[in-house]
Design a protein around this motif. Structure first.
Motif, PDB file in Angstrom:
ATOM      1  N   PHE A   1       6.753  -7.560  -9.983  1.00  0.00           N
ATOM      2  CA  PHE A   1       6.442  -7.762 -11.395  1.00  0.00           C
ATOM      3  C   PHE A   1       7.150  -9.010 -11.912  1.00  0.00           C
ATOM      4  O   PHE A   1       8.242  -9.355 -11.468  1.00  0.00           O
ATOM      5  CB  PHE A   1       6.941  -6.572 -12.240  1.00  0.00           C
ATOM      6  CG  PHE A   1       6.426  -5.235 -11.797  1.00  0.00           C
ATOM      7  CD1 PHE A   1       7.010  -4.570 -10.736  1.00  0.00           C
ATOM      8  CD2 PHE A   1       5.352  -4.641 -12.442  1.00  0.00           C
ATOM      9  CE1 PHE A   1       6.538  -3.336 -10.306  1.00  0.00           C
ATOM     10  CE2 PHE A   1       4.879  -3.403 -12.037  1.00  0.00           C
ATOM     11  CZ  PHE A   1       5.472  -2.759 -10.968  1.00  0.00           C
TER      12      PHE A   1
ATOM     13  N   SER B   1      18.332  -6.255  -3.160  1.00  0.00           N
ATOM     14  CA  SER B   1      18.495  -6.966  -4.425  1.00  0.00           C
ATOM     15  C   SER B   1      17.288  -7.837  -4.714  1.00  0.00           C
ATOM     16  O   SER B   1      16.407  -8.028  -3.879  1.00  0.00           O
ATOM     17  CB  SER B   1      19.752  -7.825  -4.378  1.00  0.00           C
ATOM     18  OG  SER B   1      19.606  -8.853  -3.427  1.00  0.00           O
ATOM     19  N   VAL B   2      17.296  -8.376  -5.936  1.00  0.00           N
ATOM     20  CA  VAL B   2      16.284  -9.327  -6.382  1.00  0.00           C
ATOM     21  C   VAL B   2      17.030 -10.551  -6.898  1.00  0.00           C
ATOM     22  O   VAL B   2      17.956 -10.408  -7.712  1.00  0.00           O
ATOM     23  CB  VAL B   2      15.419  -8.722  -7.505  1.00  0.00           C
ATOM     24  CG1 VAL B   2      14.361  -9.707  -7.947  1.00  0.00           C
ATOM     25  CG2 VAL B   2      14.788  -7.417  -7.039  1.00  0.00           C
TER      26      VAL B   2
ATOM     27  N   PHE C   1      15.762  -5.454 -11.305  1.00  0.00           N
ATOM     28  CA  PHE C   1      15.516  -6.749 -11.912  1.00  0.00           C
ATOM     29  C   PHE C   1      16.347  -7.847 -11.273  1.00  0.00           C
ATOM     30  O   PHE C   1      17.477  -7.617 -10.825  1.00  0.00           O
ATOM     31  CB  PHE C   1      15.873  -6.700 -13.405  1.00  0.00           C
ATOM     32  CG  PHE C   1      14.857  -6.007 -14.260  1.00  0.00           C
ATOM     33  CD1 PHE C   1      14.896  -4.637 -14.431  1.00  0.00           C
ATOM     34  CD2 PHE C   1      13.865  -6.731 -14.905  1.00  0.00           C
ATOM     35  CE1 PHE C   1      13.960  -3.984 -15.219  1.00  0.00           C
ATOM     36  CE2 PHE C   1      12.927  -6.091 -15.695  1.00  0.00           C
ATOM     37  CZ  PHE C   1      12.969  -4.723 -15.849  1.00  0.00           C
ATOM     38  N   GLY C   2      15.786  -9.045 -11.286  1.00  0.00           N
ATOM     39  CA  GLY C   2      16.580 -10.226 -11.035  1.00  0.00           C
ATOM     40  C   GLY C   2      17.390 -10.565 -12.270  1.00  0.00           C
ATOM     41  O   GLY C   2      17.274  -9.905 -13.308  1.00  0.00           O
TER      42      GLY C   2
ATOM     43  N   ILE D   1       9.771  -2.815  -7.462  1.00  0.00           N
ATOM     44  CA  ILE D   1       9.900  -1.388  -7.183  1.00  0.00           C
ATOM     45  C   ILE D   1       9.906  -1.259  -5.672  1.00  0.00           C
ATOM     46  O   ILE D   1       8.959  -1.679  -4.994  1.00  0.00           O
ATOM     47  CB  ILE D   1       8.773  -0.559  -7.814  1.00  0.00           C
ATOM     48  CG1 ILE D   1       8.871  -0.622  -9.342  1.00  0.00           C
ATOM     49  CG2 ILE D   1       8.850   0.891  -7.338  1.00  0.00           C
ATOM     50  CD1 ILE D   1       7.816   0.181 -10.086  1.00  0.00           C
TER      51      ILE D   1
ATOM     52  N   ASN E   1      10.528   4.450  -7.826  1.00  0.00           N
ATOM     53  CA  ASN E   1       9.824   4.350  -9.101  1.00  0.00           C
ATOM     54  C   ASN E   1      10.615   3.590 -10.144  1.00  0.00           C
ATOM     55  O   ASN E   1      10.140   3.406 -11.256  1.00  0.00           O
ATOM     56  CB  ASN E   1       9.410   5.736  -9.609  1.00  0.00           C
ATOM     57  CG  ASN E   1      10.510   6.457 -10.356  1.00  0.00           C
ATOM     58  OD1 ASN E   1      10.397   6.693 -11.550  1.00  0.00           O
ATOM     59  ND2 ASN E   1      11.590   6.798  -9.674  1.00  0.00           N
ATOM     60  N   LYS E   2      11.796   3.114  -9.804  1.00  0.00           N
ATOM     61  CA  LYS E   2      12.579   2.359 -10.769  1.00  0.00           C
ATOM     62  C   LYS E   2      12.410   0.867 -10.521  1.00  0.00           C
ATOM     63  O   LYS E   2      12.185   0.429  -9.383  1.00  0.00           O
ATOM     64  CB  LYS E   2      14.058   2.719 -10.643  1.00  0.00           C
ATOM     65  CG  LYS E   2      14.675   2.259  -9.341  1.00  0.00           C
ATOM     66  CD  LYS E   2      16.103   2.690  -9.190  1.00  0.00           C
ATOM     67  CE  LYS E   2      16.685   2.102  -7.906  1.00  0.00           C
ATOM     68  NZ  LYS E   2      17.897   2.782  -7.478  1.00  0.00           N
ATOM     69  N   LEU E   3      12.531   0.087 -11.587  1.00  0.00           N
ATOM     70  CA  LEU E   3      12.502  -1.358 -11.470  1.00  0.00           C
ATOM     71  C   LEU E   3      13.907  -1.874 -11.164  1.00  0.00           C
ATOM     72  O   LEU E   3      14.871  -1.464 -11.803  1.00  0.00           O
ATOM     73  CB  LEU E   3      12.014  -1.978 -12.784  1.00  0.00           C
ATOM     74  CG  LEU E   3      10.533  -1.832 -13.098  1.00  0.00           C
ATOM     75  CD1 LEU E   3      10.267  -2.102 -14.571  1.00  0.00           C
ATOM     76  CD2 LEU E   3       9.702  -2.766 -12.235  1.00  0.00           C
TER      77      LEU E   3
ATOM     78  N   PHE F   1      11.848 -12.495 -16.204  1.00  0.00           N
ATOM     79  CA  PHE F   1      12.504 -11.578 -15.272  1.00  0.00           C
ATOM     80  C   PHE F   1      11.548 -11.185 -14.158  1.00  0.00           C
ATOM     81  O   PHE F   1      10.440 -10.718 -14.415  1.00  0.00           O
ATOM     82  CB  PHE F   1      12.937 -10.289 -15.985  1.00  0.00           C
ATOM     83  CG  PHE F   1      13.993 -10.492 -17.028  1.00  0.00           C
ATOM     84  CD1 PHE F   1      13.645 -10.728 -18.349  1.00  0.00           C
ATOM     85  CD2 PHE F   1      15.329 -10.415 -16.693  1.00  0.00           C
ATOM     86  CE1 PHE F   1      14.621 -10.903 -19.325  1.00  0.00           C
ATOM     87  CE2 PHE F   1      16.318 -10.584 -17.663  1.00  0.00           C
ATOM     88  CZ  PHE F   1      15.960 -10.831 -18.977  1.00  0.00           C
TER      89      PHE F   1
END
Lengths: 113, 113
Positions: free
Chosen positions: A34, A3-4, A103-104, A94, A99-101, A90
């Motif tokens: 990012f 998780s983020v 997010f927090g 990755i 390849n997917k982001l 945000f």
């Protein structure tokens, strides 16, 4: 689960104050990191990114972020905010070989003039 | 500066109806994504698409969802039979290469009644 996490949901500060937004992730291995910003009524825009190299990354509009691998953190900073920095921020990751982001939860920042 | 566009900006539909959300990625990009954000929740990954096929999908992306790149410029997300819980902001994103940034569109707000 991987998780983020963003520590603050809402931040209110005055113009010229310094801003630091926390971001931690739980992935092992080499990650890409990012920070995106969403200004009111606008789409997600990239502020800065880290892939490798110097862990202190400079982005647009005076923002910077520091990757600290030992702390699994990628905190965003700006020394002196302006009213126009009012937005939602945000952090995203990755995962290794992904390849997917991911997010927090985002941090809403309100800068009072 | 090239940008990702999405139409419509708002879509209201009745439960059980089919909707198609449209995206025009940046023209020389090769990787395409859909994300969504339910009000008050995190931005979450739905699906990625490369070389005319799905490269990864999340648990959310069940048989009710499909994606297509029908004509080399558009990238669509179809929800066959919408549910109330599909109400969300849907974001399209694209990127050029493996180390490139994902660029986001402005989103389509889908409301299912």
């Amino acid at each position: 689960a991987q998780s983020v996490s963003q520590h603050n949901h809402h931040v209110i500060l005055s113009e010229a104050a310094s801003l630091e937004l926390g971001c931690n992730y739980s992935y092992g291995g080499t990650v890409n990191l990012f920070w995106y910003v969403q200004y009111p009524g606008q789409h997600l825009q990239l502020l800065l990114k880290y892939f490798s190299g110097d862990p202190l990354v400079k982005g647009i509009k005076g923002f910077e972020a520091e990757f600290i691998k030992s702390k699994f953190s990628f905190n965003l900073r700006k020394p002196s905010v302006q009213w126009s920095d009012t937005a939602e921020y945000f952090c995203a990751v990755i995962a290794p070989a992904g390849n997917k982001l991911t997010f927090g939860g985002g941090t809403r920042v309100l800068v009072k003039p | 500066e090239p940008e990702v566009t999405q139409t419509p900006s708002h879509q209201v539909t009745q439960m059980g109806q089919e909707v198609i959300l449209r995206c025009v990625p940046i023209s020389n990009h090769l990787y395409f994504y859909w994300y969504r954000q339910i009000l008050g929740q995190k931005v979450e990954f739905l699906v990625s698409f490369y070389n005319n096929e799905i490269s990864e999908k999340s648990e959310i992306f069940d048989d009710q969802f499909s994606v297509e790149r029908p004509d080399g410029s558009n990238f669509t997300l179809k929800i066959r039979s919408t549910k109330l819980e599909d109400s969300a902001m849907y974001f399209c994103a694209s990127r050029g290469t493996a180390r490139d940034t994902q660029y986001f569109g402005p989103g389509t707000r889908l409301t299912v009644l």
